[in-house]
Design a protein around this motif. Structure first.
Motif, short mmCIF file in Angstrom:
data_model
loop_
_atom_site.label_atom_id
_atom_site.label_comp_id
_atom_site.label_asym_id
_atom_site.label_seq_id
_atom_site.Cartn_x
_atom_site.Cartn_y
_atom_site.Cartn_z
N GLY A 1 0.81 -1.22 0.00
CA GLY A 1 0.00 0.00 0.00
C GLY A 1 0.84 1.26 0.00
N SER A 2 0.51 2.20 0.89
CA SER A 2 1.16 3.50 0.90
C SER A 2 2.63 3.39 1.29
CB SER A 2 0.43 4.44 1.86
OG SER A 2 0.45 3.94 3.18
N PHE A 3 3.43 4.33 0.83
CA PHE A 3 4.85 4.36 1.16
C PHE A 3 5.32 5.80 1.27
CE2 PHE A 3 4.71 4.49 -3.45
CZ PHE A 3 5.69 5.42 -3.78
N GLU A 4 6.46 6.00 1.92
CA GLU A 4 7.03 7.35 2.03
C GLU A 4 8.54 7.27 2.12
OE1 GLU A 4 4.97 10.71 4.04
OE2 GLU A 4 6.64 10.56 5.46
N GLN B 1 -9.83 -16.42 9.21
CA GLN B 1 -10.30 -15.37 10.12
C GLN B 1 -11.23 -14.39 9.42
OE1 GLN B 1 -7.40 -13.50 12.75
NE2 GLN B 1 -5.93 -15.15 12.35
N ASN B 2 -11.30 -14.46 8.08
CA ASN B 2 -12.17 -13.59 7.29
C ASN B 2 -11.88 -12.11 7.56
OD1 ASN B 2 -14.19 -13.28 5.34
ND2 ASN B 2 -15.77 -12.96 6.89
N LYS B 3 -10.61 -11.78 7.62
CA LYS B 3 -10.22 -10.40 7.86
C LYS B 3 -8.84 -10.15 7.26
CE LYS B 3 -8.74 -9.19 11.93
NZ LYS B 3 -8.59 -8.95 13.38
N SER B 4 -8.47 -8.88 7.23
CA SER B 4 -7.15 -8.49 6.74
C SER B 4 -6.40 -7.78 7.85
CB SER B 4 -7.28 -7.60 5.50
OG SER B 4 -7.99 -6.42 5.80
N ASN B 5 -5.12 -7.59 7.65
CA ASN B 5 -4.27 -6.97 8.66
C ASN B 5 -3.14 -6.23 7.96
OD1 ASN B 5 -3.03 -6.41 11.19
ND2 ASN B 5 -1.62 -8.11 10.84
N SER B 6 -2.97 -4.96 8.28
CA SER B 6 -1.93 -4.14 7.67
C SER B 6 -0.76 -3.96 8.64
CB SER B 6 -2.47 -2.76 7.27
OG SER B 6 -3.48 -2.88 6.30
N GLU B 7 0.45 -4.13 8.12
CA GLU B 7 1.66 -3.98 8.91
C GLU B 7 2.60 -2.99 8.24
OE1 GLU B 7 1.74 -5.19 11.77
OE2 GLU B 7 0.89 -7.20 11.87
N LEU B 8 3.55 -2.47 9.03
CA LEU B 8 4.49 -1.47 8.55
C LEU B 8 5.89 -2.05 8.42
CD1 LEU B 8 3.36 1.62 10.65
CD2 LEU B 8 2.49 0.81 8.45
N PHE B 9 6.60 -1.62 7.37
CA PHE B 9 7.93 -2.10 7.07
C PHE B 9 8.86 -0.91 6.81
CE2 PHE B 9 5.18 -5.61 6.17
CZ PHE B 9 5.92 -6.76 6.38
N GLU C 1 -1.82 -1.42 11.49
CA GLU C 1 -1.16 -0.12 11.50
C GLU C 1 -1.08 0.38 10.05
OE1 GLU C 1 -0.58 -2.42 14.87
OE2 GLU C 1 0.34 -2.89 12.93
N SER C 2 -1.19 1.69 9.86
CA SER C 2 -1.27 2.20 8.48
C SER C 2 -0.75 3.62 8.41
CB SER C 2 -2.72 2.14 7.98
OG SER C 2 -3.56 2.95 8.78
N ASN C 3 -0.69 4.14 7.17
CA ASN C 3 -0.33 5.53 6.87
C ASN C 3 0.97 5.97 7.54
OD1 ASN C 3 -2.73 6.07 5.33
ND2 ASN C 3 -3.84 6.14 7.26
N PRO C 4 2.08 5.27 7.29
CA PRO C 4 3.34 5.66 7.93
C PRO C 4 3.92 6.95 7.35
CG PRO C 4 3.75 3.92 6.33
CD PRO C 4 2.26 4.11 6.38
N HIS C 5 4.45 7.78 8.22
CA HIS C 5 5.09 9.04 7.82
C HIS C 5 6.36 9.26 8.64
CE1 HIS C 5 1.70 10.41 5.37
NE2 HIS C 5 0.91 10.02 6.35
N LYS D 1 13.98 10.89 12.30
CA LYS D 1 14.36 10.18 13.52
C LYS D 1 13.19 9.45 14.17
CE LYS D 1 18.02 13.55 14.47
NZ LYS D 1 18.51 14.61 15.40
N LYS D 2 11.96 9.76 13.73
CA LYS D 2 10.77 9.13 14.27
C LYS D 2 9.83 8.76 13.12
CE LYS D 2 10.91 9.38 18.91
NZ LYS D 2 10.58 8.26 19.84
N ILE D 3 8.91 7.86 13.43
CA ILE D 3 7.89 7.44 12.47
C ILE D 3 6.53 7.67 13.12
CG2 ILE D 3 6.86 5.47 11.26
CD1 ILE D 3 9.73 4.27 11.23
N ALA D 4 5.63 8.32 12.40
CA ALA D 4 4.25 8.48 12.85
C ALA D 4 3.36 7.58 12.00
CB ALA D 4 3.80 9.93 12.76
N PHE D 5 2.29 7.08 12.61
CA PHE D 5 1.41 6.17 11.89
C PHE D 5 0.05 6.14 12.59
CE2 PHE D 5 3.51 3.78 15.18
CZ PHE D 5 2.56 2.91 15.69
N LEU D 6 -0.92 5.52 11.94
CA LEU D 6 -2.24 5.31 12.54
C LEU D 6 -2.31 3.90 13.11
CD1 LEU D 6 -4.75 6.93 10.00
CD2 LEU D 6 -3.92 7.87 12.17
N GLY D 7 -2.76 3.81 14.36
CA GLY D 7 -2.94 2.51 15.00
C GLY D 7 -4.20 2.55 15.86
N SER D 8 -4.76 1.38 16.10
CA SER D 8 -6.03 1.31 16.85
C SER D 8 -5.92 0.38 18.05
CB SER D 8 -7.16 0.85 15.92
OG SER D 8 -6.84 -0.37 15.29
N GLU D 9 -4.76 0.37 18.68
CA GLU D 9 -4.56 -0.52 19.82
C GLU D 9 -5.54 -0.22 20.95
OE1 GLU D 9 -1.07 -1.90 22.98
OE2 GLU D 9 -0.66 -0.43 21.42
#
Length: 701
Positions: free
Chosen positions: A61-64, A83-91, A110-114, A120-128
């Protein structure tokens, strides 16, 4: 939500490495009891794709690109059929594809990494914690911190260039419910509707997305402000617009946002969105594209802040108008159409670092390529070529970093040399699957139409194709109707999947498909059932004449407008086809005019309401409604539809099925109560594929 975020690095294909002294076993014990959805490793003994193999691909998906251009963040989504679901991970990886590491290992997507803090840091969306919020972590996956804690879900975000503020998208309530009006009816579920646009694609319109800005104070967001506070308008445009429709100025003083400041019937009948500037120093809001009447979207400031670029359509009400690339001199207000001499769309774009070049992606002649645009001369130059589609692009250290796909490969990330156009796959997320598959040849064939024009038709052959054999063939009818039929990869309408099941696939770029100039694109509007249907016949007749095609085993399929096409062909095919399959198609055009939500589409493409007897274009459209030709139906037909489809209601499919049943036509219906215009749930996707081929195999094999 169950489960916790792990802070660890994973070398793809290697072992887990614990961070902060946390053992692997302990980390996994914190996870959801379900197995973590990650990269699948199917064993494919015969080299043939199946629905299960199709859903095994990792979906890049998205990249930066990092600020120093040395590293790359990207997102991959994995699917679990059980499980009938999907899961997004960051690399994370180096820009040359080396040193790949997986940063997150959870089942909470986790999604939308910036990149932030100068990389020096990574921001992202997570729903923990149960809702989608902004989090940060170190580039090694450790040190996770929750930055936002707002009510509801954050749908996208951008830090200001000076990183003192963050811009984010969140939905706000836009209409009163019955329980709001009547305090004693808190359990009432009825909706009171007074205007149009009460539904949109797959949801009831009870909220709209708004842009919010907050100060970043340490690890918290403060002074949160809704830039459209008290306004019932969308910014960005629902349901498909995202953070790309909002932009910061380089000095962090202005936010540019996309909005269609209309509601109700006015919204339903218009495509006139604009680009607005919100000035933080003055609090002033200014419409920068006032008087430009079509869609104006996706603003981006030049690196030096002196210019603004955006995509613009000219005509109000025409959603498939040419997507032009505009720039504005912010000092003078002068607007320039950089693509006035280019007869195709600007699909996406980025600024070059020199402030005088823009790179864009455009679909031309059945593929999507990267182009350079020189501002001073408006010269547009193709930088790449080949049988593939480039999707999103970003500046790399030595060229362009881009996502790319084709009919034979799902999306991967490539490094593109702008001098030579050569590209290198740097993710190779699905190499271990692709290496086991035998893909069919994808042929570019030009076929003469009934009016003497040349039409590009993709012909996809089965793996291990033998020209001495005779194969059944499927005519693929594209939806839209003005959607590109280029080198796309689909998890539903997958050409290689059809070919793997022993079918030759015929996919014509009939009238109405973009990428072949404005005249070709616009001919379809007001001509449903006209020239584009003749184009279908030209394509299937030409391929059916080949000695390796069995002309007595032809089928036709498609979705949306493609589904309409199948219904129309069923009553007008003169015995060409032996089976049909229509998904989410329009069966009764008069009903569709009053059932759909975006009236600008119906008014433009159909020509207007059916009751306007003085409107020759509209009357021609409705005279070609598929339901008027049911008395000529004589061929087995299968129909599928989602009950959450508010663009083309499931009643359209039910009407078609009932008509076939009443006429004793062999027919079958597949209804999804929990799907919309598409099919998103993994097991429903598998069911769709199995029933699709069970139907065609029954009648064509």
């Amino acid at each position: 939500m169950k489960g916790k975020l792990l802070f660890m690095s994973i070398i793809i294909g290697g072992s887990l490495l614990s961070c902060n002294g946390t053992p692997e076993e302990s980390n996994r014990a914190r996870m959801d009891k379900n197995e973590i959805i990650g990269q699948a490793n199917p064993v494919i003994e015969n080299g043939i794709m199946t629905p299960e193999v199709l859903h095994s691909f990792g979906r890049v998906g998205s990249f930066e690109v990092s600020p120093d251009k040395t590293s790359l963040l990207y997102q991959v989504t994995y699917v679990s059929i059980p499980q009938n679901k999907s899961n997004s991970e960051l690399f994370i990886m180096k820009s040359d594809g080396s040193e790949k590491r997986r940063l997150t290992v959870t089942n909470i997507s986790e999604s939308n990494p910036h990149w932030i803090n100068k990389g020096k840091k990574i921001a992202f969306l997570g729903s923990e914690t149960g809702s989608s919020q902004i989090w940060s972590m170190n580039p090694d996956g450790g040190g996770m911190t929750k930055l936002s804690d707002v009510d509801g879900d954050i749908e996208g975000f951008k830090f200001s260039p000076d990183e003192t503020k963050v811009l984010f998208i969140k939905s706000v309530k836009s209409v009163d419910t019955a329980s709001d009006r009547y305090s004693d009816l808190q359990k009432a579920s009825g909706r009171v509707v007074d205007d149009l646009m009460y539904k949109h694609w797959d949801h009831w319109v009870e909220s709209v997305p708004h842009p919010f800005v907050a100060d970043v104070s340490g690890n918290k967001l403060t002074n949160i402000k809704d830039l459209l506070e008290g306004e019932p308008y969308e910014a960005p445009l629902a349901p498909f617009g995202g953070i790309e429709q909002l932009a910061w100025s380089p000095d962090s003083k202005i936010v540019a946002y996309t909005s269609k400041k209309k509601t109700g019937r006015e919204y339903a009948e218009s495509t006139n969105s604009d680009i607005y500037f919100y000035n933080f120093e003055s609090g002033e809001v200014k419409n920068m594209t006032e008087g430009m009447m079509g869609y104006d979207i996706n603003p981006t400031f030049s690196p030096d802040g002196t210019m603004l670029a955006w995509q613009s359509m000219e005509r109000d009400g025409y959603e498939a108008d040419k997507n032009r690339l505009f720039v504005m001199n912010l000092a003078t207000g002068e607007k320039t159409d950089l693509t006035e001499n280019f007869d195709n769309n600007c699909d996406t774009y980025i600024w070059g670092e020199d402030n005088s070049t823009i790179y864009m992606v455009s679909s031309v002649n059945g593929t999507s390529q990267i182009y350079s645009v020189t501002l001073a001369t408006k010269e547009i130059k193709a930088l790449t070529e080949g049988k593939h589609n480039y999707l999103s692009i970003a500046l790399g250290a030595d060229g362009i970093i881009a996502s790319r796909q084709s009919m034979s490969q799902p999306t991967e990330i490539y490094s593109v040399n702008l001098n030579t156009g050569e590209s290198t796959n740097i993710t190779e997320e699905n190499k271990h699957i692709l290496d086991q598959l035998q893909m069919g040849e994808v042929e570019e064939r030009w076929i003469e139409t009934t009016d003497g024009k040349q039409m590009l038709t993709w012909v996809v052959y089965p793996p291990n194709f033998d020209p001495a054999k005779k194969y059944p063939a499927l005519l693929y009818c594209q939806g839209g109707p003005q959607s590109s039929l280029d080198q796309f990869w689909s998890y539903r309408w997958n050409m290689q999947m059809m070919a793997a099941n022993g079918y030759i696939v015929v996919a014509p770029n009939r009238r109405g498909v973009p990428g072949f100039g404005s005249e070709w694109l616009e001919q379809i509007s007001g001509d449903y059932g006209g020239q584009n249907m003749k184009d279908y016949f030209s394509a299937i007749d030409a391929v059916a004449a080949e000695p390796f095609v069995d002309e007595n085993r032809l089928g036709a399929t498609g979705a949306s407008y493609g589904g309409f096409s199948v219904y129309w062909l069923a009553g007008n095919h003169d015995g060409r086809f032996k089976a049909f399959f229509s998904h989410a198609g329009i069966f009764n055009l008069e009903a569709q005019y009053l059932e759909t939500e975006e009236m600008f589409f119906a008014n433009w493409d159909m020509g207007g309401p059916y009751w306007d007897k003085s409107n020759a274009v509209a009357q021609k459209t409705y005279a070609n409604s598929p339901h008027l030709f049911v008395e000529k139906w004589d061929t087995p037909i299968m129909i599928s539809h989602g009950e959450l489809d508010y663009r083309i209601l499931a009643s359209q499919g039910m009407m078609a099925f009932n008509a076939a049943q009443m006429r004793d036509i062999p027919s079958r219906m597949l209804i999804f109560p929990d799907e919309n215009h598409w099919i998103a749930k993994p097991q429903n996707g598998i069911l769709f594929q199995r029933e699709f081929f069970r139907w065609f195999d029954q009648w064509l094999k």
